[in-house]
Design a protein around this motif. Structure first.
Motif, mmCIF file in Angstrom:
data_model
loop_
_atom_site.group_PDB
_atom_site.id
_atom_site.type_symbol
_atom_site.label_atom_id
_atom_site.label_comp_id
_atom_site.label_asym_id
_atom_site.label_seq_id
_atom_site.Cartn_x
_atom_site.Cartn_y
_atom_site.Cartn_z
ATOM 1 N N LYS A 254 0.869 -1.176 0.000
ATOM 2 C CA LYS A 254 0.000 0.000 0.000
ATOM 3 C C LYS A 254 0.902 1.222 0.000
ATOM 4 C CE LYS A 254 -3.482 -2.286 2.731
ATOM 5 N NZ LYS A 254 -3.743 -2.501 4.167
ATOM 6 N N GLU A 328 -2.187 0.051 -11.074
ATOM 7 C CA GLU A 328 -2.402 1.255 -10.264
ATOM 8 C C GLU A 328 -2.052 0.959 -8.805
ATOM 9 O OE1 GLU A 328 -3.870 4.364 -10.888
ATOM 10 O OE2 GLU A 328 -4.273 4.108 -13.041
ATOM 11 N N TYR A 330 -2.361 1.091 -4.832
ATOM 12 C CA TYR A 330 -3.410 1.338 -3.852
ATOM 13 C C TYR A 330 -2.899 2.439 -2.920
ATOM 14 C CZ TYR A 330 -6.645 0.760 -0.012
ATOM 15 O OH TYR A 330 -7.584 1.004 0.958
ATOM 16 N N GLU A 332 -3.061 4.883 0.193
ATOM 17 C CA GLU A 332 -3.646 5.121 1.512
ATOM 18 C C GLU A 332 -3.887 6.620 1.688
ATOM 19 O OE1 GLU A 332 -4.501 3.232 3.962
ATOM 20 O OE2 GLU A 332 -3.346 1.374 3.935
#
Lengths: 411, 411
Positions: A254, A328, A330, A332
Motif C-alpha cells: 500500500k 495502479e 493502492y 492510503e
C-alpha cells in the motif's frame, strides 16, 4: 555521427547546446561517435537572432522531423505541444530525451510504451532532481532492492523561499519576490508554491521505486503559501527547520505519499539542503538509506543530466527499455505511523481550547513562550497518527470560538 | 537463464546469494531472465556445511569454470588468487563483477583491457562506496562534466573509530577495539587505519573522473593511528570534526590527491557522515557539487551494488566496455591552495617556539586555553599553502627543543 534535434531554446536548451559543443572531442574519443546538433525548434525565430546556433533554428516541427535525426531532446516544458511532439518523435523511431516532469508524470506510462513498441529509448533523468543522478541509480544500481521509502526535497523554488524565511526572517511574500527577481521562481509560481511540481516528481520517483503507478493527483499535496514568520519562530524554539518534504512509502504494497511543509530536526540530512538545492533519501531493504543531493534545476545542471541520457542512448543502442508498471497503486489516504506534531489553533477562547486539546491528546505540551499569539493556542502533540489528529480537529473546527487550525508533522 | 558463479562465501558472498534468491521472481518479471547461482568457490568446504547453498559449494576453481557460467562474481577480496581467477574468467569470455578495491586499484587497467579484448564486461560498483551508487553515476550520468574535484569519506572503519573518539571521547585504542568487536574492523586493521584502503578507492574514483591513471601509491597518505584525544579537544574548541578525508583534484590537468585526517567544519555535508557511513562529493563543471552517501560496506549494501552490476550485464549485453585511460596522471606533490591549519608542536621551550611560529607566519593564533599541554604549543595558522608550512616545519624540527610537529588541514 549522432544527430540531435533540440526542441526549445530557452535556458535549458542553450545549456544543452553549449555542453554538446564543449564535449564534442572528448565524447568522440570515448565513444567513437560525434554528437551533432542538426536543428533547434523555437516559437519565434526573431527572438534568437543573436544566438550562436541561429543557423540551426527553425519554427517548423516538420523541418525537425524531415532532417535526419537520431535523438530528439525535448526541453520546451509544459504539456502541449511537448506531448504531441514527443509522441510523434517516438513513432518515427527517434530516441527521445526529456527534462519535462509534467510530461512524464502525466503521460510517462503511455510514452514509455510507445518507445518500447518502436524499439527506441525515452530517457528523462533531468525530470527529477535536475543535475542529480537519481532515476538511473534508482532503476539500475539499486535494482536488487525492495524500496520502502522516499524522503525528498524536490522543488528548488520553494526550498529557496523557505531557506530565506528561515535564515533571514523574511515573510513569504518578500521571499517569493526575491526568488522571482533572482530567477528561481516564475512570474506565476503556482505550480511550485502549491506543491504540484514536487508532487509530480515524487510520483515519477514512486512509480519507478515501487513498480506501481502512483498518480500525482493521488498524493496529499499542501503548498507553502500559508506559512508565516510565526511558524518559523516555533520551529526555531525547538531546533527545527521547515522544509517542503515529498515523502512516499510502500508498506505491504500500500502506498502513502504526501508533499507538505514539515518541521525537521536541524541535524537531519535534509535540513542541510538549502536554497535551490534538492536532496533525496531512498530506503532499500538491502542498501539501507542512500542519500543524493545537488542542484535541482538551472541551465547547466539540467544539461548535465540530459547529456548523460544522450550518452546513454548512443552507448547502449540495444538497451532494453524501461516501462512504467500499469498496475495502479493502492493509495492510503493516511500515514499510518505515529508522529509528533506542532499545531496552532486560532481561537477566541484560549482556555477552552487548551482544555479541549488536553482532553483529546495524552501527550500534549502547550506553548507558553513569548512566541504565542494572544488569539491562538500552540502545542506540541506527541506520538499520534494523523488520522486521530484530523478527526479531533474536525470536531474542534466546528466550535464557535475556533477560527483556524494549522498543523505541521515533526520528523 | 543467467548462470552465476560466486568466488568467496564469506559475509558478502552470503549476502549476494541471499539477494539473488530473494529477487528471482521480480528480476524475471522485469528482464525475462532467471538468475541462477551455479556454484560457489570456497577454500574449505567443511566450514560451510551448515549453509543453505552447501550443495553448490566447491573448493575447485576448475569446477567453477567447467560448469556453464555467464557471470563470475568475485568477492574473495585480496589480490591473490583473486587477480588470477578474474583474469582467467575474462579470458574465458565470462563477464565479471567484483567488489574488490585492491584488485581494481592495482590491476584495473589491465583487467578492463582484457575484458574489452574478450568482448565481456568487468563491473566493480561495490569496490568504492559499498552500497552507494557512485561509479556508474560518475561514468554515465555525469559524462557531460569535466570533473574538478572529489572530496570523500571512503573508509567506514576509520570513520567509525573517529566518530566514537569524537562523540564519546574514546581513545584511539579503545575505539579500534570497539570497532573490532562490532565487526567494523579486522583483526589486522592496518589497511584501513593507515589510509591505504581509502587511497585505493580514491585512486579508482580519480582515474575514472579525470580520465588519467592515478596510482594509489602516488597519493599522499596519512592514517589515523597518531590521532589522540587532545586533537579532538582542539577540534571541538573551534566547532570542527576530525574526519579521514580522501580528496583529489584536477587543476590544469595536474592531479593532486591525499588521504589524511582533516578538521572540517561541523556544518559541512561530510561532517554528518558518521560511523560506518561513506560520503562522496563530486564537483563537475556543469552539474556543480553532487553529493552521495550511504553505507560504505557490509553484507547487504555491498550485495546491493553487486546485484546492480549483474543486472546491468544481463540487461545490456552489448554494452561498450569502459577502460581506464593508460595515460599516467601528472601528480603534484603539494596542494597548491592556501588553507587554514591547526598545528601542535611538542617542545621543551614554549616561549622560543611561540616566537618561531609568530615570525614564520603572518596570521598565527596561539592557543592559550586549558586544552594546551605544558610541553606543547598549539596554534591556528591561517591562509598558508602546505608547502610553506612544511618547509618552515622542517627547519623547526631541527631545533633542539622541538620534539614533534603535527598538523591538520582545516576545511
Amino acid at each position: 555521427m549522432a544527430s540531435i534535434a533540440v526542441l526549445g531554446y530557452g535556458v535549458v536548451g542553450t545549456g544543452i547546446a553549449n555542453l554538446i559543443n564543449k564535449n564534442k572531442e572528448r565524447f568522440k574519443s570515448i565513444t567513437g561517435e560525434e554528437l551533432n546538433i542538426s536543428s533547434i525548434l523555437v516559437k519565434d525565430k526573431n527572438k534568437h537572432e543573436q544566438k550562436q546556433n541561429y543557423h540551426l533554428v527553425t519554427d517548423s516541427i516538420e523541418k525537425i522531423f524531415n532532417n535526419p535525426v537520431d535523438i530528439v531532446v525535448e526541453v520546451m516544458g509544459g504539456l502541449h505541444p511537448a506531448y504531441e511532439y514527443v509522441k510523434k518523435a517516438l513513432k518515427l523511431k527517434k530516441h527521445v530525451v526529456t527534462a519535462n516532469k509534467d510530461l512524464i508524470a502525466e503521460y510517462g506510462e503511455e510514452l514509455l510504451d510507445i518507445a518500447s513498441d518502436n524499439g527506441v529509448t525515452l530517457n528523462f533523468e533531468a525530470s527529477v532532481g535536475g543535475g542529480i543522478p537519481i532515476l538511473k541509480p534508482l532503476m539500475e544500481s539499486l535494482a536488487g532492492n525492495k524500496i520502502f521509502e522516499i524522503q525528498a526535497i524536490l522543488n528548488g523554488t520553494t526550498n529557496f523561499i523557505l531557506s530565506k524565511m528561515y535564515a533571514e526572517n523574511m515573510g513569504y511574500k518578500d521571499a517569493l519576490k526575491l526568488a522571482q527577481n533572482l530567477g528561481f521562481a516564475e512570474a506565476n509560481p503556482d505550480s511550485d508554491v502549491l506543491g504540484y511540481d514536487a508532487a509530480r516528481k515524487l510520483s515519477i520517483l514512486s512509480t519507478i521505486a515501487y513498480g506501481m503507478k502512483v498518480n500525482w493527483v493521488d498524493i496529499n499535496i499542501e503548498g507553502i503559501t500559508d506559512i508565516d514568520e510565526i511558524d518559523f519562530e516555533y520551529a526555531k524554539l525547538n531546533g527545527y527547520i521547515i522544509k517542503l518534504l515529498a515523502i512516499s512509502k510502500n508498506k505491504d504494497e500500500k502506498i502513502y505519499g504526501f508533499v507538505k511543509p514539515v518541521m525537521i530536526k536541524s541535524d537531519s540530512y535534509l535540513s542541510k539542503i538549502d536554497n535551490e538545492l534538492n536532496g533525496i533519501v531512498i530506503e532499500g531493504d538491502a542498501v539501507g538509506n542512500v542519500f543524493f543531493s545537488g542542484k535541482g534545476a538551472g541551465m547547466l545542471p539540467t544539461a548535465s543530466s540530459v547529456f548523460g541520457d544522450i550518452a546513454d542512448i548512443i552507448q547502449n543502442k540495444n538497451k532494453k527499455n524501461i516501462k512504467f508498471n500499469d498496475k495502479e497503486a493502492y493509495i492510503e489516504k493516511y500515514w499510518d505511523e505515529k508522529s509528533d506534531w506542532l499545531v496552532r489553533i486560532k481561537t477566541n477562547d484560549r482556555l477552552n481550547t487548551i482544555c479541549n486539546l488536553s482532553e483529546s491528546f495524552k501527550n500534549c505540551h502547550m506553548y507558553t513562550s513569548s512566541v504565542t499569539q494572544r488569539d491562538e493556542v500552540a502545542a506540541i502533540i506527541r506520538n499520534e497518527p494523523e488520522f486521530t489528529l484530523d478527526s479531533t480537529f474536525e470536531k474542534l473546527s466546528k466550535l464557535s470560538y475556533v477560527t483556524k487550525i494549522k498543523k505541521f508533522m515533526i520528523l
